[in-house]
Design an enzyme around this catalytic site. Structure first.
Site, PDB file in Angstrom:
ATOM      1  N   GLY A 169      61.279  -0.047 -35.086  1.00 24.91           N
ATOM      2  CA  GLY A 169      59.959  -0.673 -35.054  1.00 24.91           C
ATOM      3  C   GLY A 169      58.927  -0.019 -35.952  1.00 24.91           C
ATOM      4  N   LEU A 213      50.511   3.126 -28.044  1.00 25.44           N
ATOM      5  CA  LEU A 213      51.152   4.405 -28.345  1.00 25.44           C
ATOM      6  C   LEU A 213      52.654   4.287 -28.093  1.00 25.44           C
ATOM      7  CD1 LEU A 213      48.587   6.795 -26.636  1.00 25.44           C
ATOM      8  CD2 LEU A 213      48.961   6.521 -29.096  1.00 25.44           C
ATOM      9  N   HIS A 237      52.956  35.779 -22.984  1.00 26.38           N
ATOM     10  CA  HIS A 237      52.020  36.404 -23.920  1.00 26.38           C
ATOM     11  C   HIS A 237      52.795  36.940 -25.122  1.00 26.38           C
ATOM     12  CE1 HIS A 237      48.661  38.771 -25.427  1.00 26.38           C
ATOM     13  NE2 HIS A 237      49.511  39.772 -25.584  1.00 26.38           N
TER      14      HIS A 237
HETATM   15  C1  LIG Z   1      50.407   4.717 -39.249  1.00 24.52           C
HETATM   16  C2  LIG Z   1      50.713   4.732 -37.771  1.00 24.52           C
HETATM   17  C3  LIG Z   1      50.891   5.936 -37.121  1.00 24.52           C
HETATM   18  C4  LIG Z   1      51.184   5.970 -35.773  1.00 24.52           C
HETATM   19  N1  LIG Z   1      51.351   7.183 -35.177  1.00 24.52           N
HETATM   20  C5  LIG Z   1      51.623   7.247 -33.863  1.00 24.52           C
HETATM   21  C6  LIG Z   1      51.849   8.483 -33.226  1.00 24.52           C
HETATM   22  O1  LIG Z   1      51.803   9.541 -33.853  1.00 24.52           O
HETATM   23  N2  LIG Z   1      52.123   8.495 -31.906  1.00 24.52           N
HETATM   24  C7  LIG Z   1      52.192   7.330 -31.169  1.00 24.52           C
HETATM   25  O2  LIG Z   1      52.445   7.397 -29.965  1.00 24.52           O
HETATM   26  N3  LIG Z   1      51.991   6.133 -31.743  1.00 24.52           N
HETATM   27  C8  LIG Z   1      51.724   6.056 -33.072  1.00 24.52           C
HETATM   28  N4  LIG Z   1      51.567   4.841 -33.668  1.00 24.52           N
HETATM   29  C9  LIG Z   1      51.646   3.622 -32.822  1.00 24.52           C
HETATM   30  C10 LIG Z   1      53.113   3.262 -32.534  1.00 24.52           C
HETATM   31  O3  LIG Z   1      53.787   3.061 -33.747  1.00 24.52           O
HETATM   32  C11 LIG Z   1      53.174   2.024 -31.657  1.00 24.52           C
HETATM   33  O4  LIG Z   1      52.399   2.230 -30.496  1.00 24.52           O
HETATM   34  C12 LIG Z   1      54.602   1.718 -31.251  1.00 24.52           C
HETATM   35  O5  LIG Z   1      55.432   1.540 -32.370  1.00 24.52           O
HETATM   36  C13 LIG Z   1      54.646   0.462 -30.372  1.00 24.52           C
HETATM   37  O6  LIG Z   1      55.963   0.217 -30.004  1.00 24.52           O
HETATM   38  P1  LIG Z   1      56.457  -1.250 -29.629  1.00 24.52           P
HETATM   39  O7  LIG Z   1      57.896  -1.097 -29.257  1.00 24.52           O
HETATM   40  O8  LIG Z   1      55.545  -1.877 -28.659  1.00 24.52           O
HETATM   41  O9  LIG Z   1      56.319  -2.114 -30.974  1.00 24.52           O
HETATM   42  P2  LIG Z   1      56.697  -1.858 -32.489  1.00 24.52           P
HETATM   43  O10 LIG Z   1      57.062  -0.471 -32.764  1.00 24.52           O
HETATM   44  O11 LIG Z   1      55.612  -2.477 -33.281  1.00 24.52           O
HETATM   45  O12 LIG Z   1      58.038  -2.696 -32.682  1.00 24.52           O
HETATM   46  C14 LIG Z   1      58.078  -4.083 -32.586  1.00 24.52           C
HETATM   47  C15 LIG Z   1      59.268  -4.599 -33.372  1.00 24.52           C
HETATM   48  O13 LIG Z   1      59.426  -5.971 -33.085  1.00 24.52           O
HETATM   49  C16 LIG Z   1      59.871  -6.642 -34.244  1.00 24.52           C
HETATM   50  N5  LIG Z   1      59.528  -8.063 -34.089  1.00 24.52           N
HETATM   51  C17 LIG Z   1      58.297  -8.602 -33.939  1.00 24.52           C
HETATM   52  N6  LIG Z   1      58.384  -9.936 -33.766  1.00 24.52           N
HETATM   53  C18 LIG Z   1      59.711 -10.232 -33.818  1.00 24.52           C
HETATM   54  C19 LIG Z   1      60.450 -11.448 -33.702  1.00 24.52           C
HETATM   55  N7  LIG Z   1      59.851 -12.620 -33.466  1.00 24.52           N
HETATM   56  N8  LIG Z   1      61.798 -11.386 -33.814  1.00 24.52           N
HETATM   57  C20 LIG Z   1      62.425 -10.194 -34.028  1.00 24.52           C
HETATM   58  N9  LIG Z   1      61.781  -9.018 -34.151  1.00 24.52           N
HETATM   59  C21 LIG Z   1      60.451  -9.048 -34.029  1.00 24.52           C
HETATM   60  C22 LIG Z   1      59.106  -5.957 -35.367  1.00 24.52           C
HETATM   61  O14 LIG Z   1      59.807  -6.115 -36.589  1.00 24.52           O
HETATM   62  C23 LIG Z   1      59.092  -4.511 -34.884  1.00 24.52           C
HETATM   63  O15 LIG Z   1      60.168  -3.785 -35.452  1.00 24.52           O
HETATM   64  C24 LIG Z   1      51.302   4.759 -35.040  1.00 24.52           C
HETATM   65  C25 LIG Z   1      51.145   3.530 -35.686  1.00 24.52           C
HETATM   66  C26 LIG Z   1      50.855   3.514 -37.041  1.00 24.52           C
HETATM   67  C27 LIG Z   1      50.700   2.187 -37.729  1.00 24.52           C
END
Ligand SMILES: Cc1cc2nc3c(=O)[nH]c(=O)nc-3n(C[C@H](O)[C@H](O)[C@H](O)COP(=O)(O)OP(=O)(O)OC[C@H]3O[C@@H](n4cnc5c(N)ncnc54)[C@H](O)[C@@H]3O)c2cc1C
Length: 465
Positions: A41, A319, A444
């Site tokens: 993701g 997050l 420590h």
């Molecule tokens: C630059 C940056 C830095 C970050 N740093 C941090 C950090 O240090 N610590 C932290 O906790 N969080 C961080 N985050 C936030 C973190 O990346 C997200 O909170 C997290 O990835 C959310 O996870 P998720 O599984 O909900 O969704 P996502 O990781 O967004 O994954 C969703 C996936 O679903 C897929 N998808 C969407 N729609 C479809 C569909 N219709 N069919 C098939 N696939 C689909 C997408 O391609 C994607 O791969 C950061 C974000 C960014 C942008």
């Protein structure tokens, strides 16, 4: 591959892939649909991991240029090979995304490659990149489609001069001037990367403070340190217009006064919005709120029976670790278990240097709620290990209930704050008191002694200050 699964998860980010692994561990026949070419993701591909790889590399560069002399180390001319730095970041990403592929194979999870659409409760259609479409049946469907950068209206992202976080993770040169719109953690982390590598960075923020969800005292301290490092801040400033001008970008901002900024590149980091486009939610009647998030109950159930949602696409902090907790908890619920998540015990970290980390309530929240509390604060300047390391910026602040001494919040700015916050998170999860941490022996010399001293400070008995 079968045409029927116990559970089909849409999205293989930290929410979706953890849900898939936990569901498979429990014995559910599991498939995960992912449209990207790699698993993991946003987090692994264009978020947490590449940003932390660049933060680590740029920190080493800045250290070699400015900080090693204090330790008596002469490094000569320090140069930057940005191509090698980016290649290392890409290798880290590939290793970790392949790691998730390995875990899918190990747990016998089918990766259905393509874009998913829910055609009816219990049915998911997957459109492959080659134009083929197949449909599978699912006992349960999990929406884990995550989030994407929120654009500024009328400002198209080209990832060359007008960047989202994705473009800012892959520049092939160091911009001379970078303007970052948004003083949240993504803007500050990526601003730090490019500032350390030589860019002149200005952060423009609409509010009168940075990192708006964190304790104000941390925000003020962080702004002071980042300013000292060379980042300029324009707070209470609204972007009126951004347009390309010559080889660069012109940014018009309104605030106490109207100003024009010029830059080689501008990073738009004003937040993230849930991703639900094309999923077919309107057709099947899955309810969303005013911000476009899928509405769920405490068990992650949406308004349509058999369809669940987790991660960035629902309420709560966006997050990775929050998404992971929800993924595991949902899989266990589908298997009839009754796990619950304490949303008050979800830490938030900003990986600047020094790092900033928070868990539980802020002082502002406690005051607004009329909760009586005591605060213990201990600076890293008085922490021997911080002195030996030469990293003395910051402090630990622990907030405890005046009547019960139960820990209500912990807020840290300082070296390795992101690791130190785990102790306070555990304390909140266990309902521990400040006295519990104060009575715990801490090795420590370690930075964790600042936690013990701040906890002692709640009762006015810190030793080393
Ligand atoms: C630059 C940056 C830095 C970050 N740093 C941090 C950090 O240090 N610590 C932290 O906790 N969080 C961080 N985050 C936030 C973190 O990346 C997200 O909170 C997290 O990835 C959310 O996870 P998720 O599984 O909900 O969704 P996502 O990781 O967004 O994954 C969703 C996936 O679903 C897929 N998808 C969407 N729609 C479809 C569909 N219709 N069919 C098939 N696939 C689909 C997408 O391609 C994607 O791969 C950061 C974000 C960014 C942008």
């Amino acid at each position: 591959m079968p045409d029927r699964y116990d559970v089909v998860i849409i999205g293989a980010g930290p929410g979706g892939y953890v849900a898939a692994i936990r569901a498979a561990q429990i014995g559910l026949q599991t498939a995960c649909v992912e449209g990207r070419d790699s698993l993991g993701g946003t987090c692994l591909n264009i978020g947490c991991i590449p940003s932390k790889a660049l933060l680590q590399s740029s920190e080493k560069f800045a250290e070699a240029r400015h900080a090693l002399a204090e330790h008596g180390i002469k490094v000569g001319d320090v140069g930057l090979d940005l191509g090698a730095m980016m290649a290392r970041k890409d290798r880290v990403v590939t290793t970790l995304t392949r790691g998730v592929e390995f875990l899918f194979r190990k747990n016998k999870i089918d990766w259905l490659k393509g874009i998913a659409r829910i055609t009816a409760p219990g049915r998911v259609a997957i459109a492959g990149a080659d134009g083929t479409e197949r449909e599978v049946e699912a006992g349960s469907i999990v929406i884990a489609t995550g989030s994407e950068s929120t654009p500024l209206p009328g400002v198209p992202i080209d990832e060359q001069r007008i960047l989202s976080s994705t473009g800012a993770l892959a520049l092939d040169h160091v911009p001379n001037r970078l303007v970052v719109i948004g003083g949240g953690y993504i803007g500050l982390e990526l601003g730090s990367v490019w500032q350390r590598l030589g860019a002149n960075v200005t952060v423009v923020e609409l509010l009168d403070r940075i990192v708006p969800n964190m304790d104000r005292e941390l925000a003020t301290a962080l702004q002071r340190v980042l300013t000292r490092q060379g980042i300029e801040f324009k707070l209470g400033a609204k972007v009126a217009q951004i347009h390309k001008a010559g080889d660069g970008v012109a940014i018009e901002i309104e605030g106490a006064e109207r100003q024009s900024l010029s830059a080689d590149a501008v990073l738009v980091a004003i937040g993230r919005r849930p991703c639900t486009k094309g999923l077919g939610l309107e057709t099947i009647g899955v309810e969303r709120d005013a911000q476009g998030r899928v509405v769920v109950d405490d068990g992650f159930a949406t308004s349509v029976a058999g369809i669940y949602a987790i991660g960035d696409v629902i309420r709560g902090p966006m997050l990775a670790h929050k998404a992971m907790e929800e993924g595991a908890a949902l899989a266990e619920r589908l298997a009839g278990q009754k796990p619950s998540i304490d949303y008050n015990a979800i830490p938030a970290v900003v990986y600047t240097w020094p790092e900033v980390a928070s868990v539980g309530s802020t002082e502002e929240e406690l005051k607004a709620a009329g909760t009586l509390y005591r605060a213990g604060k201990f600076p890293f300047t008085a922490t021997p290990r911080a002195r030996t390391n030469g990293d003395t910026d910051g402090f630990v602040k622990i907030l405890a209930d005046s009547a019960t001494d139960r820990i209500l919040g912990a807020h840290i700015i300082g070296p390795d704050a992101g690791t130190l916050i785990a102790e306070a998170t555990l304390a909140i999860e266990f309902g521990a008191s400040a006295e519990d941490i104060a009575r715990t022996c801490h090795a420590h010399p370690t930075l964790s002694e600042a936690m013990k001293e701040a906890a002692l400070g709640v009762d006015g008995r810190a030793i080393h200050i």
